[in-house]
Design an enzyme around this catalytic site. Structure first.
Site, PDB file in Angstrom:
ATOM      1  N   ALA A  18       0.839  -1.206   0.000  1.00 28.72           N
ATOM      2  CA  ALA A  18       0.000   0.000   0.000  1.00 28.72           C
ATOM      3  C   ALA A  18       0.873   1.255   0.000  1.00 28.72           C
ATOM      4  CB  ALA A  18      -0.931  -0.007   1.211  1.00 28.72           C
ATOM      5  N   SER A  44       3.777  -7.826   5.525  1.00 32.99           N
ATOM      6  CA  SER A  44       2.906  -8.938   5.108  1.00 32.99           C
ATOM      7  C   SER A  44       2.941  -9.046   3.590  1.00 32.99           C
ATOM      8  CB  SER A  44       1.463  -8.686   5.547  1.00 32.99           C
ATOM      9  OG  SER A  44       1.341  -8.827   6.928  1.00 32.99           O
ATOM     10  N   SER A  45       3.051  -7.897   2.929  1.00 33.70           N
ATOM     11  CA  SER A  45       2.996  -7.898   1.462  1.00 33.70           C
ATOM     12  C   SER A  45       4.016  -8.870   0.867  1.00 33.70           C
ATOM     13  CB  SER A  45       3.273  -6.492   0.921  1.00 33.70           C
ATOM     14  OG  SER A  45       2.307  -5.592   1.398  1.00 33.70           O
ATOM     15  N   GLN A  49       1.282 -15.290  -0.413  1.00 35.34           N
ATOM     16  CA  GLN A  49       1.572 -16.486  -1.201  1.00 35.34           C
ATOM     17  C   GLN A  49       0.628 -16.613  -2.391  1.00 35.34           C
ATOM     18  OE1 GLN A  49       1.232 -19.710   1.619  1.00 35.34           O
ATOM     19  NE2 GLN A  49       3.204 -19.261   2.563  1.00 35.34           N
ATOM     20  N   GLY A  50      -0.687 -16.540  -2.100  1.00 35.18           N
ATOM     21  CA  GLY A  50      -1.694 -16.868  -3.120  1.00 35.18           C
ATOM     22  C   GLY A  50      -1.655 -15.918  -4.297  1.00 35.18           C
ATOM     23  N   GLY A  51      -1.820 -14.628  -4.041  1.00 35.38           N
ATOM     24  CA  GLY A  51      -1.787 -13.645  -5.115  1.00 35.38           C
ATOM     25  C   GLY A  51      -2.891 -12.611  -5.002  1.00 35.38           C
ATOM     26  N   GLU A 116      -9.050 -20.004  -5.113  1.00 38.33           N
ATOM     27  CA  GLU A 116      -9.012 -20.002  -3.649  1.00 38.33           C
ATOM     28  C   GLU A 116     -10.427 -20.098  -3.103  1.00 38.33           C
ATOM     29  OE1 GLU A 116      -6.564 -16.778  -2.194  1.00 38.33           O
ATOM     30  OE2 GLU A 116      -4.755 -17.883  -2.708  1.00 38.33           O
ATOM     31  N   HIS A 231      -6.682 -17.389   9.847  1.00 38.14           N
ATOM     32  CA  HIS A 231      -6.442 -18.274   8.706  1.00 38.14           C
ATOM     33  C   HIS A 231      -6.503 -19.706   9.209  1.00 38.14           C
ATOM     34  CE1 HIS A 231      -4.805 -20.093   5.143  1.00 38.14           C
ATOM     35  NE2 HIS A 231      -4.831 -18.931   4.539  1.00 38.14           N
ATOM     36  N   ARG A 276     -13.341 -18.773   4.927  1.00 41.44           N
ATOM     37  CA  ARG A 276     -12.309 -18.991   5.939  1.00 41.44           C
ATOM     38  C   ARG A 276     -12.838 -19.138   7.351  1.00 41.44           C
ATOM     39  NH1 ARG A 276      -7.264 -15.232   4.004  1.00 41.44           N
ATOM     40  NH2 ARG A 276      -6.710 -16.722   2.396  1.00 41.44           N
ATOM     41  N   HIS A 335      -4.644 -13.626  11.131  1.00 40.38           N
ATOM     42  CA  HIS A 335      -4.041 -13.467   9.808  1.00 40.38           C
ATOM     43  C   HIS A 335      -4.327 -12.114   9.173  1.00 40.38           C
ATOM     44  CE1 HIS A 335      -2.533 -14.730   5.950  1.00 40.38           C
ATOM     45  NE2 HIS A 335      -3.698 -14.560   5.365  1.00 40.38           N
ATOM     46  N   GLU A 359      -4.022  -2.667   4.638  1.00 36.74           N
ATOM     47  CA  GLU A 359      -4.720  -3.392   5.717  1.00 36.74           C
ATOM     48  C   GLU A 359      -5.072  -2.487   6.898  1.00 36.74           C
ATOM     49  OE1 GLU A 359      -3.063  -7.250   6.451  1.00 36.74           O
ATOM     50  OE2 GLU A 359      -4.200  -7.489   8.310  1.00 36.74           O
ATOM     51  N   ARG A 370     -12.968 -11.343   5.091  1.00 36.27           N
ATOM     52  CA  ARG A 370     -12.324 -11.044   3.801  1.00 36.27           C
ATOM     53  C   ARG A 370     -12.354 -12.250   2.864  1.00 36.27           C
ATOM     54  NH1 ARG A 370      -6.192 -11.415   2.295  1.00 36.27           N
ATOM     55  NH2 ARG A 370      -6.362 -13.018   3.883  1.00 36.27           N
ATOM     56  N   SER A 375      -7.178  -8.622  -0.499  1.00 35.06           N
ATOM     57  CA  SER A 375      -6.486  -7.553   0.234  1.00 35.06           C
ATOM     58  C   SER A 375      -5.340  -6.932  -0.555  1.00 35.06           C
ATOM     59  CB  SER A 375      -5.979  -8.052   1.589  1.00 35.06           C
ATOM     60  OG  SER A 375      -5.477  -9.343   1.463  1.00 35.06           O
TER      61      SER A 375
HETATM   62  C1  FAD Z   1       1.644 -14.854   5.288  1.00 32.12           C
HETATM   63  C2  FAD Z   1       0.634 -13.986   4.596  1.00 32.12           C
HETATM   64  C3  FAD Z   1       0.142 -14.332   3.352  1.00 32.12           C
HETATM   65  C4  FAD Z   1      -0.803 -13.526   2.705  1.00 32.12           C
HETATM   66  N1  FAD Z   1      -1.226 -13.858   1.455  1.00 32.12           N
HETATM   67  C5  FAD Z   1      -2.065 -13.018   0.797  1.00 32.12           C
HETATM   68  C6  FAD Z   1      -2.441 -13.268  -0.546  1.00 32.12           C
HETATM   69  O1  FAD Z   1      -2.000 -14.224  -1.168  1.00 32.12           O
HETATM   70  N2  FAD Z   1      -3.289 -12.393  -1.147  1.00 32.12           N
HETATM   71  C7  FAD Z   1      -3.794 -11.298  -0.512  1.00 32.12           C
HETATM   72  O2  FAD Z   1      -4.558 -10.540  -1.107  1.00 32.12           O
HETATM   73  N3  FAD Z   1      -3.430 -11.038   0.764  1.00 32.12           N
HETATM   74  C8  FAD Z   1      -2.574 -11.849   1.420  1.00 32.12           C
HETATM   75  N4  FAD Z   1      -2.208 -11.570   2.698  1.00 32.12           N
HETATM   76  C9  FAD Z   1      -2.636 -10.287   3.282  1.00 32.12           C
HETATM   77  C10 FAD Z   1      -1.813  -9.177   2.632  1.00 32.12           C
HETATM   78  O3  FAD Z   1      -0.488  -9.624   2.462  1.00 32.12           O
HETATM   79  C11 FAD Z   1      -1.817  -7.908   3.462  1.00 32.12           C
HETATM   80  O4  FAD Z   1      -3.120  -7.554   3.802  1.00 32.12           O
HETATM   81  C12 FAD Z   1      -1.198  -6.761   2.671  1.00 32.12           C
HETATM   82  O5  FAD Z   1       0.064  -7.142   2.181  1.00 32.12           O
HETATM   83  C13 FAD Z   1      -1.065  -5.542   3.544  1.00 32.12           C
HETATM   84  O6  FAD Z   1      -0.281  -4.599   2.878  1.00 32.12           O
HETATM   85  P1  FAD Z   1       0.087  -3.252   3.612  1.00 32.12           P
HETATM   86  O7  FAD Z   1       0.953  -2.486   2.684  1.00 32.12           O
HETATM   87  O8  FAD Z   1      -1.146  -2.643   4.116  1.00 32.12           O
HETATM   88  O9  FAD Z   1       0.915  -3.728   4.910  1.00 32.12           O
HETATM   89  P2  FAD Z   1       2.332  -4.446   5.026  1.00 32.12           P
HETATM   90  O10 FAD Z   1       2.732  -5.096   3.772  1.00 32.12           O
HETATM   91  O11 FAD Z   1       2.300  -5.303   6.251  1.00 32.12           O
HETATM   92  O12 FAD Z   1       3.337  -3.234   5.278  1.00 32.12           O
HETATM   93  C14 FAD Z   1       3.264  -2.464   6.459  1.00 32.12           C
HETATM   94  C15 FAD Z   1       4.487  -1.582   6.547  1.00 32.12           C
HETATM   95  O13 FAD Z   1       4.330  -0.638   7.590  1.00 32.12           O
HETATM   96  C16 FAD Z   1       5.530  -0.587   8.358  1.00 32.12           C
HETATM   97  N5  FAD Z   1       5.172  -0.075   9.684  1.00 32.12           N
HETATM   98  C17 FAD Z   1       4.307  -0.586  10.595  1.00 32.12           C
HETATM   99  N6  FAD Z   1       4.216   0.234  11.674  1.00 32.12           N
HETATM  100  C18 FAD Z   1       5.043   1.276  11.428  1.00 32.12           C
HETATM  101  C19 FAD Z   1       5.380   2.447  12.160  1.00 32.12           C
HETATM  102  N7  FAD Z   1       4.862   2.716  13.367  1.00 32.12           N
HETATM  103  N8  FAD Z   1       6.275   3.318  11.621  1.00 32.12           N
HETATM  104  C20 FAD Z   1       6.828   3.069  10.389  1.00 32.12           C
HETATM  105  N9  FAD Z   1       6.533   1.976   9.647  1.00 32.12           N
HETATM  106  C21 FAD Z   1       5.657   1.099  10.162  1.00 32.12           C
HETATM  107  C22 FAD Z   1       6.033  -2.019   8.327  1.00 32.12           C
HETATM  108  O14 FAD Z   1       7.391  -2.101   8.698  1.00 32.12           O
HETATM  109  C23 FAD Z   1       5.785  -2.319   6.845  1.00 32.12           C
HETATM  110  O15 FAD Z   1       6.800  -1.727   6.060  1.00 32.12           O
HETATM  111  C24 FAD Z   1      -1.267 -12.365   3.357  1.00 32.12           C
HETATM  112  C25 FAD Z   1      -0.783 -12.018   4.619  1.00 32.12           C
HETATM  113  C26 FAD Z   1       0.167 -12.809   5.229  1.00 32.12           C
HETATM  114  C27 FAD Z   1       0.692 -12.420   6.583  1.00 32.12           C
END
Ligand code: FAD
Length: 509
Positions: A18, A44-45, A49-51, A116, A231, A276, A335, A359, A370, A375
């Site tokens: 994001a 988490s990004s 795994q799935g996509g 999925e 999960h 789920r 999860h 997220e 979800r 996501s």
């Molecule tokens: C193991 C796993 C598998 C998944 N598989 C899928 C999938 O296949 N398909 C799907 O759609 N979703 C999947 N999800 C969910 C999806 O990955 C997440 O919802 C999505 O990646 C979230 O993206 P994000 O950018 O919001 O957060 P994130 O990718 O978690 O990034 C958050 C960032 O914020 C930073 N951060 C946090 N707090 C602070 C702070 N106070 N100050 C500065 N930086 C901070 C962290 O260090 C990180 O860089 C999966 C999740 C997990 C855990």
């Protein structure tokens, strides 16, 4: 304390999908991206795994993905949000391809689609087999590093938003060299999920909802906080966090069995590919009845398992399990958080100058549960909505003032056992009240666990207030869904504290 003026640039907090996509969509407008860890680490990004769910195949249509999303969301999705986000899937995938993401393709060059749970079509666009997140993030990090308008500052944990008259004026961050106060009037929270507030979680250790604490303390309204997705199939090896065994394995035909080899989901509608929450509850009940639970891919995939799922194979083998010849031990684990900072169609929160995406935000797409792989889609699509909104706003000079003591570093570990017991797969009034009593003083003490306790407390209050079972929120004392409660929930920090004091007077001592 060091003060930094960013010359009017907005600040993105978080370097996951994001955060990176918001920065890229904002280019060439200058932006500063703060990240606790180096890019791609602790997100988490990168672990996905799935996509990405995208209804763009020849047999598919946005209306079908919208219907599947609404069904999984169990009556409380924001339908306009669902339509807006799902309909933008084609553009999002095209943009990722343009940025260099190497999605998996069939022999004829067309995109390969995975299946999925609870999707009515094969529509999961993936990369590197089960390494989708890694491949996506690697490609985007390269582009971000080559984009001059994006300044990445690593090693900064944002700890407070500075707000005057409900308007953002700055961000306070902690670094190894001490605190830094950034002056800005525009902040985008992209800090990811809250899984690490639980003992059994698939999320990186740093995903404990610090962005939610920042926004809640700044006065922003939260939404749907009680909805935490567990999960069903985390690899049950007692580690922290637990490696994930993707739903795509069940999509390829793997079945759930117990130690006697009994397929205990066969009588449930949709069986292993039910939504789920249904699968997680079935596994939880079976475990509570004293069984061990396994995912058996021997028949469905056998020797082709490593080729389909190289990453999962590696994680299983590292734990001494061969998925080709052995059932994989699994358990439910926290999860994904459907709730978060409430945002409108442009990603704006209720505080002026504060946006959220990924997220950490609650757009209403997911409702009570979800749909798998929606996501990453939401992270990419809403990053664009946010960038369009931030890009259209004018920078204002600010001079942030800090009136409280600098909070110490954050540590969610004391919260994990409390929240796991109070607001896990199954909840009830007594458990939730117990959790609130323990979390309230922890939050007030203003120690390292204070931010995590604040988020846990708000989740527990939201779960106590929802006196029904819906989607991922299961109350054993209110087992049915109530028609009158089929709506989203909204909560401010002040309101949560007041409710905690009213409902659990012993919490205040
Ligand atoms: C193991 C796993 C598998 C998944 N598989 C899928 C999938 O296949 N398909 C799907 O759609 N979703 C999947 N999800 C969910 C999806 O990955 C997440 O919802 C999505 O990646 C979230 O993206 P994000 O950018 O919001 O957060 P994130 O990718 O978690 O990034 C958050 C960032 O914020 C930073 N951060 C946090 N707090 C602070 C702070 N106070 N100050 C500065 N930086 C901070 C962290 O260090 C990180 O860089 C999966 C999740 C997990 C855990």
């Amino acid at each position: 304390m060091e003060k930094r003026d960013l010359g009017g640039s907005p600040i993105i907090v978080g370097g996951g999908l994001a955060g990176l996509m918001t920065a890229l969509y904002l280019a060439p407008e200058p932006v500063v991206l703060l990240s606790k860890a180096p890019l791609g680490i602790e997100t988490s990004s990168a672990w996905a795994q799935g996509g990405i769910a995208a209804s763009i195949g020849p047999d598919d249509d946005a209306s079908l993905q919208i219907a599947d999303t609404l069904k999984a969301g169990d009556g409380i999705c924001d339908e306009a949000s669902v339509k807006r986000i799902v309909s933008a899937a084609g553009d999002a995938i095209a943009e990722l391809i343009r940025l260099g993401v190497p999605f998996d393709r069939n022999a004829d060059g067309s995109l390969a689609f995975g299946l999925e749970a609870a999707h009515s079509r094969r529509r999961i666009v993936h990369a590197g087999g089960d390494g989708s997140g890694r491949e996506i993030m690697q490609a985007l990090i390269k582009v971000v590093q080559a984009t001059p308008s994006i300044t990445v500052i690593k090693g900064v944990a944002a700890r407070r938003l500075i707000v005057e008259d409900n308007k953002i004026t700055g961000v306070l961050g902690n670094t190894n060299c001490g605190p830094v106060l950034f002056a800005t009037d525009r902040v985008i929270i992209a800090t990811g999920g809250i899984g690490s507030l639980y003992l059994a979680s698939t999320n990186p250790a740093g995903s404990f909802g610090q962005g939610l604490a920042l926004a809640a303390r700044a006065g922003a309204m939260m939404a749907d906080l009680e909805f935490v997705q567990f999960h069903p199939t985390a690899l049950n090896i007692g580690a922290s966090p637990l490696p994930l065994v993707s739903e795509a394995v069940r999509g390829e035909g793997a079945i759930l069995i117990d130690e006697k080899g009994e397929r205990f989901m066969s009588g449930v509608a949709g069986a292993e590919l039910a939504p789920r929450d249904i699968v997680a509850r079935a596994i939880w009940h079976h475990m509570r009845a004293g069984h061990d639970v396994f995912l058996d891919a021997r028949q469905a995939l056998g020797r082709t398992f490593p080729q389909h799922f190289p990453g999962i194979t590696e994680k299983c083998r590292a734990a001494g399990i061969d998925p080709v010849t052995q059932p994989i031990p699994i358990r439910p684990a926290a999860h994904y958080h459907m709730g978060g900072i409430h945002v409108d169609a442009q990603g704006k929160s209720s505080v002026e100058g504060l946006w959220a995406c990924g997220e950490a935000a609650s757009t209403g797409l997911h409702g009570a549960n979800r749909l798998a792989s929606n996501s990453l889609l939401e992270a990419v699509v809403c990053a664009r909505f946010v960038a369009e909104s931030v890009g259209g706003s004018r920078a204002r000079q600010t001079n942030p003032r800090l009136e409280e003591d600098l909070p110490r570093s954050s540590d969610p570990s004391p919260v994990r056992k409390i929240l796991s017991e109070a607001a896990g797969v199954l909840r009830d009034r007594d458990g939730l009240r117990g959790g609130i009593s323990a979390l309230y003083p922890m939050m007030q003490a203003n120690g390292p666990e204070s931010d995590a306790a604040l988020v846990g407390l708000m989740i527990a209050v939201a779960a106590l207030k929802r006196q029904e079972s819906r989607g991922a929120h299961t109350r054993t004392d209110f087992p049915e869904a109530e028609t009158a409660s089929a709506k989203r929930s909204f909560l401010w920090l002040d309101e949560a504290l007041e409710t905690a004091r009213e409902l659990v007077p012993e919490a205040v001592g």
